[in-house]
Design an enzyme around this catalytic site. Sequence first.
Site, short mmCIF file in Angstrom:
data_model
loop_
_atom_site.label_atom_id
_atom_site.label_comp_id
_atom_site.label_asym_id
_atom_site.label_seq_id
_atom_site.Cartn_x
_atom_site.Cartn_y
_atom_site.Cartn_z
N HIS A 1 0.83 -1.20 0.00
CA HIS A 1 0.00 0.00 0.00
C HIS A 1 0.87 1.26 0.00
O HIS A 1 2.05 1.22 0.31
CB HIS A 1 -0.89 0.02 1.24
N ASP B 1 4.93 14.67 3.12
CA ASP B 1 4.95 13.83 4.32
C ASP B 1 6.32 13.16 4.42
O ASP B 1 6.79 12.53 3.47
CB ASP B 1 3.86 12.76 4.21
N GLU C 1 -4.05 -2.85 6.39
CA GLU C 1 -5.23 -3.42 7.06
C GLU C 1 -6.22 -4.01 6.06
O GLU C 1 -6.37 -3.50 4.95
CB GLU C 1 -5.92 -2.34 7.89
N LYS D 1 -3.98 -7.89 9.65
CA LYS D 1 -4.44 -6.81 10.53
C LYS D 1 -5.86 -6.35 10.20
O LYS D 1 -6.22 -6.20 9.03
CB LYS D 1 -3.48 -5.61 10.44
N HIS E 1 -13.85 2.66 15.37
CA HIS E 1 -14.72 2.64 16.55
C HIS E 1 -15.59 3.88 16.69
O HIS E 1 -16.36 3.99 17.64
CB HIS E 1 -13.85 2.52 17.81
N GLU F 1 -1.86 -3.77 19.36
CA GLU F 1 -1.02 -2.61 19.07
C GLU F 1 -1.62 -1.38 19.75
O GLU F 1 -2.81 -1.34 20.05
CB GLU F 1 -0.93 -2.34 17.56
N ASN F 2 -0.80 -0.39 19.98
CA ASN F 2 -1.28 0.91 20.42
C ASN F 2 -1.68 1.74 19.21
O ASN F 2 -1.12 1.58 18.11
CB ASN F 2 -0.19 1.63 21.22
N ARG G 1 4.94 3.01 16.43
CA ARG G 1 5.18 4.45 16.42
C ARG G 1 6.26 4.85 17.43
O ARG G 1 6.16 5.86 18.11
CB ARG G 1 3.89 5.24 16.67
#
EC number: 3.2.1.2
Length: 425
Positions: free
Chosen positions: A28, A36, A120, A234, A239, A320-321, A361
Site C-alpha cells: 500500500h 509527508d 489493514e 491486521k 470505533h 497494538e497501540n 510508532r
Amino acid sequence: MYDWDGYFDLVRLAATFRMKVRIVLGFHQRGTGPTDPCWLPLPIWVLEEMDRCPDLAYSDRFGRRNKEYVSLGCDVLPVLKGRSPVQVYSDLMRSFRNKFEHVLGDIITEVQIGMGPCGELRYPSCPCERFTRPTDEPELGEFQCYDKYMLASLNAAAHKIDIKQWGKGGPFGAGSLFQNSEETIFFKNDGSWNTQYGRFFLEWYSEMLLLHGERLCMAADTIFFGTGVNLLGKVAGIHWHYYTDSHPSELTAGYYNTLTRDGYLSIARMFARYRMTMCCACFDLKDAEEEDINPKSSPEGFLRQLVHAARICNLSLSGENSRNRLDDASLRQIIKSSKLYLGQSGGVHSNTTSLSFNFVRMGKNMFDSHNWSRFTRFVRQMSDARTFQASLGHRTSRSSFFCASEELMKLAERLYIFNSFIPRF
C-alpha cells in the site's frame, strides 16, 4: 527483481544483538503526500498502469480515485503488465522468502501480510487527508464500489437474484462524509441498511473484502509453509460510530458489523483457517477519553467484540497501540486490554493460541530518561505472568523482556526509525 540488501543488513544487525524481527510486507501507499516525511507511494510502474486504466484505483460515488491500494475488484485479472495484483503480491512474498529463508523462524519470527490501506484488511473509505473537516462529526466514510471492476461484480450479484436495478451502484441516501448518521436515509437507526436491499449490498461488499483476504491468506500460507514463521493479518480499529445501530464507518470500510450482526467473527474464522494471528490496534484507548469528543465512539467496545471473536475461533491475537503515548494511564490501559484476551471467562483457548503486543510508532521521545524508564517497567509487567493472575492455565503475553541497558539503548536509538517494513514490489 527486488533489492533486499538494506533490509538484510537490518536483520543481520538484529541477529547480532540476539533480537527477533517482525516483518511487515506492505502493498500500500504510505503517508499522505510528497510533503509527508513518511511518504512512500505505490511503485512507479503500478501508478503508470493506474494512469492508463484509472479503474485500477478505488472510486467513490463522486468519482474520486484513491491510489493507496489497487482495487480488490481486479484481484485475479492480469491488469499489471500481464500479472494480477494477487500474483504481484505473491511474487514479492516468494522473493522475500527465498532471500531470508536461512533466518525465517529463527531471527525473523513473524511476517505480517498487508491486505489493504495501511496494511489493514479494509477499503480506503475515509481518505481524511483529502478533505477539510467542516465539523466535529466523525467520518461516515464512502463506499468504494464505483470502479468498473467492483461495479461488474455488483452487477453480477444483482443479476444472480434477478433484481438488476440493485447492481448499478452503492446505496442511495448514504449522506456526505461528515454528516450526522441520523440525518441520512441509509445509516439512520431505522434506515435502509436494515432492509432487504441494504442486506444484499452490505453482504456483497463485505464478502468481496473477505474474498480478498482469503486469497492473500492462501498465498501466504502456501509460500511460507514450513518456514516456522508466524503469519499475521491486521484488522482496522474503526470505533467512532460503535454506539449507533448501523455502525456506518465500519460498513463503508467493509466490516458488516451492526447492532444485529457480528461482522468480525467471519474475519476471525478466515484467519483461523490459515493458522494466522489477528492483529488489531486500540489496546491503549479508553472510552472515557473519547466520549467528550465523540459520544458515539467506543474503542473498548470494539476491542471487546474483536477479542471475543478471536477467543471463539481459538485465534491468536496481536495487539497494538493506536497513539504514540507513553504516559502511565495509556500503558495501564494496554495491560487492562490484554487481560480481556487472557481472562478465563468467555471461551476456552487451545494450547496453540497466544497474545502478543507490538508497540508501534516508536520515536525519539521514547528515549527520554523518564519515558524509557516508564516503558521498560511496562514491558516487564507485560512479560510477567503475575500481571495476569486471573489467566493462570492460559498462555500469557509473548512480549519480550526489555532491559534498559546502555547497549540496548544505543541499538534502539539506531533502530527506532525502522518500525515499519514496506518494500517496493
